[in-house]
Design a protein around this motif. Structure first.
Motif, short mmCIF file in Angstrom:
data_model
loop_
_atom_site.label_atom_id
_atom_site.label_comp_id
_atom_site.label_asym_id
_atom_site.label_seq_id
_atom_site.Cartn_x
_atom_site.Cartn_y
_atom_site.Cartn_z
N ASN A 102 0.93 -1.26 -0.03
CA ASN A 102 -0.10 0.12 0.10
C ASN A 102 0.81 1.16 -0.10
OD1 ASN A 102 -2.74 -0.85 0.25
ND2 ASN A 102 -2.14 -1.90 1.84
N VAL A 103 0.61 2.18 -0.86
CA VAL A 103 1.21 3.47 -0.89
C VAL A 103 0.32 4.67 -0.37
CG1 VAL A 103 2.53 4.98 -2.38
CG2 VAL A 103 2.37 2.68 -2.62
N ASP A 104 0.85 5.52 0.37
CA ASP A 104 0.01 6.72 0.98
C ASP A 104 0.82 7.95 0.61
OD1 ASP A 104 -2.33 5.79 2.45
OD2 ASP A 104 -0.65 4.62 3.17
N THR A 113 3.09 0.69 3.25
CA THR A 113 2.93 -0.35 4.26
C THR A 113 2.96 -1.88 3.33
OG1 THR A 113 1.48 1.22 5.07
CG2 THR A 113 1.22 -0.88 5.73
N TYR A 114 3.75 -2.72 4.10
CA TYR A 114 4.11 -3.88 3.73
C TYR A 114 2.94 -4.84 3.88
CZ TYR A 114 8.17 -1.63 2.16
OH TYR A 114 9.16 -0.64 1.61
N PHE A 204 14.62 -7.46 6.00
CA PHE A 204 13.90 -6.18 6.10
C PHE A 204 12.39 -6.36 6.78
CE2 PHE A 204 10.71 -3.49 4.22
CZ PHE A 204 11.07 -2.12 4.71
N LEU A 205 11.76 -7.57 6.45
CA LEU A 205 10.41 -7.25 6.80
C LEU A 205 10.38 -7.83 8.42
CD1 LEU A 205 8.38 -9.22 3.97
CD2 LEU A 205 8.10 -6.66 4.31
N ALA A 215 1.22 -3.55 14.46
CA ALA A 215 0.04 -3.56 14.24
C ALA A 215 -0.47 -5.13 13.78
CB ALA A 215 -0.62 -2.52 13.29
N LEU A 216 -1.97 -5.20 13.89
CA LEU A 216 -2.56 -6.47 13.10
C LEU A 216 -2.21 -6.73 11.90
CD1 LEU A 216 -5.89 -6.97 15.40
CD2 LEU A 216 -4.07 -8.53 15.45
N PRO A 217 -1.97 -7.68 11.45
CA PRO A 217 -2.12 -7.99 9.97
C PRO A 217 -3.52 -7.28 9.37
CG PRO A 217 -1.36 -9.73 10.94
CD PRO A 217 -1.74 -9.20 11.89
#
Length: 320
Positions: A102-104, A113-114, A204-205, A215-217
């Motif tokens: 996701n890209v903001d 956001t991965y 990295f992840l 946070a929660l998946p």
């Protein structure tokens, strides 16, 4: 012959460059040829002041010439259209196994956001030789996500999702730009794309940054919200029809609306159905769902969409 384009690092970049070069060369050849012929005739048949005025002879058509200048451009245009269409379809349809990020977009920075909810700012890290699907939205004004070496450029709109994808073929660091003027500091809205090996990407992840909040998946968050908001009172997850459509196997379907129009159930349609449920009603259902506009954060909307995406046709939920 001449290479005007920047380095090509995605699977389709060379195809984009090839068709771009072909059009450029043909246009250049035609411009030079027509200009040369025009100048030749201008000099060859220029009016001389010393000569007595002559009557212009009657001009007749040439079937062969007219056929040639109609047929040759037509063949070229059909070829360019076909090759461009095939490449465009490839660019618009990511493979099903693509990694989703996701890209903001904000004035004037990028946030990524991965899948495991890890975030990075102004630095997008992706594995080499793996398709990447970007689901993008803006938190303020219109932006445009542009990675020159990937030949990727897509508008990023507030209040909507746009999708782009690419597959990097070479490890390295490249520039990400905003290609849409978005305010006084638009030129500073740059980020770095780091293409790394699969092992480095997994490291990295897995690596936690200082102060990072875990946070929660997204799909788990979405499942919790689905239950908390009593969505199941109207939408089943096992294929049964209650009041609204079942969520089982919904994502990726093509639905027919009351208007007769057909719509693909993708992230954008699900988002719209959550925030503006009465805008496009699937045929056979009532406009009975309340709007959740202003009641859910962007992360919560993504969570619900991730949960719906993971509801499979076999009645099982993914990752279980």
């Amino acid at each position: 012959m001449f290479d005007f384009m920047p380095e090509a690092v995605s699977t389709w970049a060379n195809k984009v460059d090839w068709i771009n070069s072909l059009i450029t060369y043909i246009a250049t050849f035609c411009t030079v040829a027509i200009t040369a012929v025009m100048l030749f005739f201008a000099v060859r048949f220029r009016r001389r002041s010393s000569l007595v005025a002559e009557e212009t002879p009657q001009l007749t058509h040439s079937t062969l010439l007219e056929t040639l200048w109609t047929a040759i451009p037509t063949v070229i245009i059909i070829f360019v259209f076909y090759f461009g269409l095939v490449t465009y379809q490839e660019m618009r349809n990511p493979p099903p196994n693509a990694l989703e990020i996701n890209v903001d977009a904000y004035k004037w920075r990028w946030e990524f956001t991965y899948p495991n909810t890890k975030k990075s700012h102004n630095e997008l890290i992706v594995p080499v030789n793996k398709p990447i699907r970007l689901i993008m939205t803006s938190r303020d004004v219109l932006h445009s996500f542009f990675v020159p070496v990937m030949r990727v450029k897509e508008d990023v709109r507030p209040g909507a999702y746009s999708v782009a994808w690419f597959e990097a073929t070479k490890v390295g660091e490249y520039r990400i730009l905003c290609a849409e003027y978005c305010g006084t500091n638009h030129s500073y809205m740059q980020a770095k794309l780091k293409v790394v090996s699969e092992n480095s990407f997994q490291d990295f992840l897995a690596r936690s940054e200082v102060g990072e909040v875990v946070a929660l998946p997204p799909s788990e968050l979405g499942k919790e919200l689905f239950n908390q908001r009593a969505c199941a009172q109207c939408h089943s997850t096992d294929g049964r029809t209650i009041i609204g459509p079942s969520m089982l196997g919904l994502f990726g379907k093509t639905e027919t609306l009351d208007s007769g129009e057909q719509v693909a159930v993708d992230e954008e349609y699900l988002r719209e159905s959550i925030l503006e449920p009465g805008k496009r009603i699937v045929k056979g259902y009532l406009n009975a769902m309340p709007s959740y506009s202003g009641q859910l954060s962007e992360e919560e909307i993504r969570g619900l969409i991730a949960y719906i995406k993971e509801l499979r046709n076999d009645g099982q939920e993914a990752n279980k």
